[in-house]
Design an enzyme around this catalytic site. Structure first.
Site, mmCIF file in Angstrom:
data_model
loop_
_atom_site.group_PDB
_atom_site.id
_atom_site.type_symbol
_atom_site.label_atom_id
_atom_site.label_comp_id
_atom_site.label_asym_id
_atom_site.label_seq_id
_atom_site.Cartn_x
_atom_site.Cartn_y
_atom_site.Cartn_z
ATOM 1 N N MET A 24 1.033 -1.107 -0.101
ATOM 2 C CA MET A 24 0.160 -0.258 0.771
ATOM 3 C C MET A 24 0.753 1.230 0.029
ATOM 4 S SD MET A 24 -2.661 1.257 2.950
ATOM 5 C CE MET A 24 -3.400 0.766 2.902
ATOM 6 N N THR A 31 -11.274 10.333 -1.280
ATOM 7 C CA THR A 31 -12.312 10.248 -2.475
ATOM 8 C C THR A 31 -13.667 10.818 -1.758
ATOM 9 O OG1 THR A 31 -13.145 8.558 -3.024
ATOM 10 C CG2 THR A 31 -11.616 9.663 -3.882
ATOM 11 N N ASP A 55 -8.563 5.865 -1.991
ATOM 12 C CA ASP A 55 -9.598 4.857 -0.798
ATOM 13 C C ASP A 55 -10.881 5.424 -1.471
ATOM 14 O OD1 ASP A 55 -9.586 3.845 1.874
ATOM 15 O OD2 ASP A 55 -10.940 5.852 1.995
ATOM 16 N N TYR A 60 -20.288 6.758 0.121
ATOM 17 C CA TYR A 60 -19.464 8.001 -1.307
ATOM 18 C C TYR A 60 -20.316 8.799 -1.896
ATOM 19 C CZ TYR A 60 -15.408 7.363 1.992
ATOM 20 O OH TYR A 60 -14.578 7.473 3.573
ATOM 21 N N LYS A 89 -15.425 0.174 0.707
ATOM 22 C CA LYS A 89 -15.443 0.359 1.493
ATOM 23 C C LYS A 89 -17.973 -0.527 1.319
ATOM 24 C CE LYS A 89 -13.418 3.912 3.954
ATOM 25 N NZ LYS A 89 -13.591 5.194 2.741
ATOM 26 N N HIS A 122 -16.833 -0.497 6.733
ATOM 27 C CA HIS A 122 -16.690 0.692 6.303
ATOM 28 C C HIS A 122 -17.184 1.224 8.275
ATOM 29 C CE1 HIS A 122 -17.542 5.316 4.533
ATOM 30 N NE2 HIS A 122 -17.441 5.543 5.669
ATOM 31 N N LEU A 223 -5.058 15.776 9.532
ATOM 32 C CA LEU A 223 -5.122 17.078 9.344
ATOM 33 C C LEU A 223 -5.504 18.113 10.414
ATOM 34 C CD1 LEU A 223 -3.627 17.788 5.680
ATOM 35 C CD2 LEU A 223 -2.082 17.450 7.557
ATOM 36 N N SER A 267 -8.718 16.790 -1.756
ATOM 37 C CA SER A 267 -8.951 17.942 -1.360
ATOM 38 C C SER A 267 -9.385 18.080 -2.730
ATOM 39 C CB SER A 267 -7.335 19.025 -1.287
ATOM 40 O OG SER A 267 -8.118 20.821 -1.777
#
Length: 316
Positions: A24, A31, A55, A60, A89, A122, A223, A267
């Site tokens: 990995m 995403t 990912d 999503y 997931k 998930h 972050l 982002s």
């Protein structure tokens, strides 16, 4: 004492998984976007910046848009499928064993891939099975499914590995006790555990357990997700950033990889995407400062308690 910044290969770090001959990339791209219409372009920009680990998740609702970006990039011929590491997931409403394979196949179709590098549960919480991803009762409470256990769902994932289209499997949004229970019973051990982690939530105990069992910790919100208190405004982080001539974000991300943790950033802004990829090794002293001098401890996402993803707004 100043440090010269220099090019190194930290951004190219790859972690070997404990089953399947798979590695990995430590630097990953998430995403989950508020505005789903940006998905395809953002993934293309991330591929251009050098990201090879993506990912995704059925929850999503944009796997098809990710798939478009991947397909067009592969058709361009510069990147091969085997260069990419694609995770997706299984959502909470599909925990019943008979629902796992159809959910997996649907994700493969939307992503336009023949296999998935890593398939994660998930969250450990099973919701009422069905097409409604967020089943609620009249009072607005989540309707959970008591008719299936996590190990039963895990056994269905193990069968996907047996069949060959799923290279590795893992868990997401899981606590250490729940992870320990699965590791104790699993025939195929989890390869990856995705959890919130950043300098304010270092998860040292979980990381230590995972290292003992060859499990990769994959950090989301590395972050701090822009929440208050802001990780990127922390005095220790900003001081190191000035010393090593990198941004606070690059310092926090380098810290993750150097302690053996893969990360996901998200982002839609090309400059931020490039910044998040462009990490360099921190001096040993900086690693110690982050570990010893940052004492703030905070979890920004309550999903581990409920199975419902969501960052908790906090006032300063």
């Amino acid at each position: 004492m100043s440090y010269e910044s220099f090019y190194d290969d930290l951004r190219d770090t790859r972690f070997a998984l404990n089953h399947g001959a798979v590695e990995m990339p430590a630097v990953g791209f998430g995403t989950l976007f508020r505005d789903l219409s940006v998905t395809t372009q953002a993934v293309k920009d991330a591929l251009d910046a050098g990201f090879r680990h993506f990912d995704c998740a059925e929850r999503y609702r944009n796997e098809d848009s990710v798939g478009v970006a991947i397909k067009e990039t592969l058709e361009g011929g510069k990147i091969r499928r085997e260069d990419l590491f694609i995770t997706t997931k299984l959502w909470n409403t599909n925990h019943r064993p008979e629902r796992v394979q159809p959910a997996f196949e649907a994700s493969c179709r939307r992503l336009q891939v023949d296999y998935i590098d890593c398939y994660l549960i998930h969250t450990p919480f099973a919701f009422q099975p069905g097409d409604n991803q967020d089943p609620r009762d009249e009072q607005g409470n989540v309707i959970y499914d008591s008719g299936v256990t996590l190990i039963e769902t895990w056994r269905a994932l193990e069968r996907l590995v047996d069949e060959g289209r799923c290279r590795s499997i893992g868990l997401s949004d899981v606590t250490l006790p729940a992870l320990q229970a699965i590791v104790a019973e699993a025939r195929i051990k989890p390869a990856v555990v995705q959890v919130e982690s950043h300098p304010y939530l270092p998860e040292w105990e979980l990381l230590e357990f995972c290292k003992q069992h060859g499990i990769i910790v994959l950090a989301f919100a590395p972050l701090g997700h822009g929440m208050e208190p802001n990780v990127l405004e922390d005095e220790v982080i900003t001081w190191i950033a000035r010393r090593v001539q990198k941004t606070p974000a690059q310092v926090a991300l380098a810290w993750a990889v150097q302690r053996g943790v893969a990360f996901l950033t998200t982002s839609a802004t090309p400059s931020h995407i490039r910044e998040n990829f462009d990490i360099s090794t921190l001096p040993h002293r900086a690693m110690l400062e982050i570990k010893e001098e940052i004492t703030t401890r905070i979890r920004f996402n309550s999903v581990v308690e409920t199975g419902v993803p969501g960052f908790i707004p906090r006032k300063k």
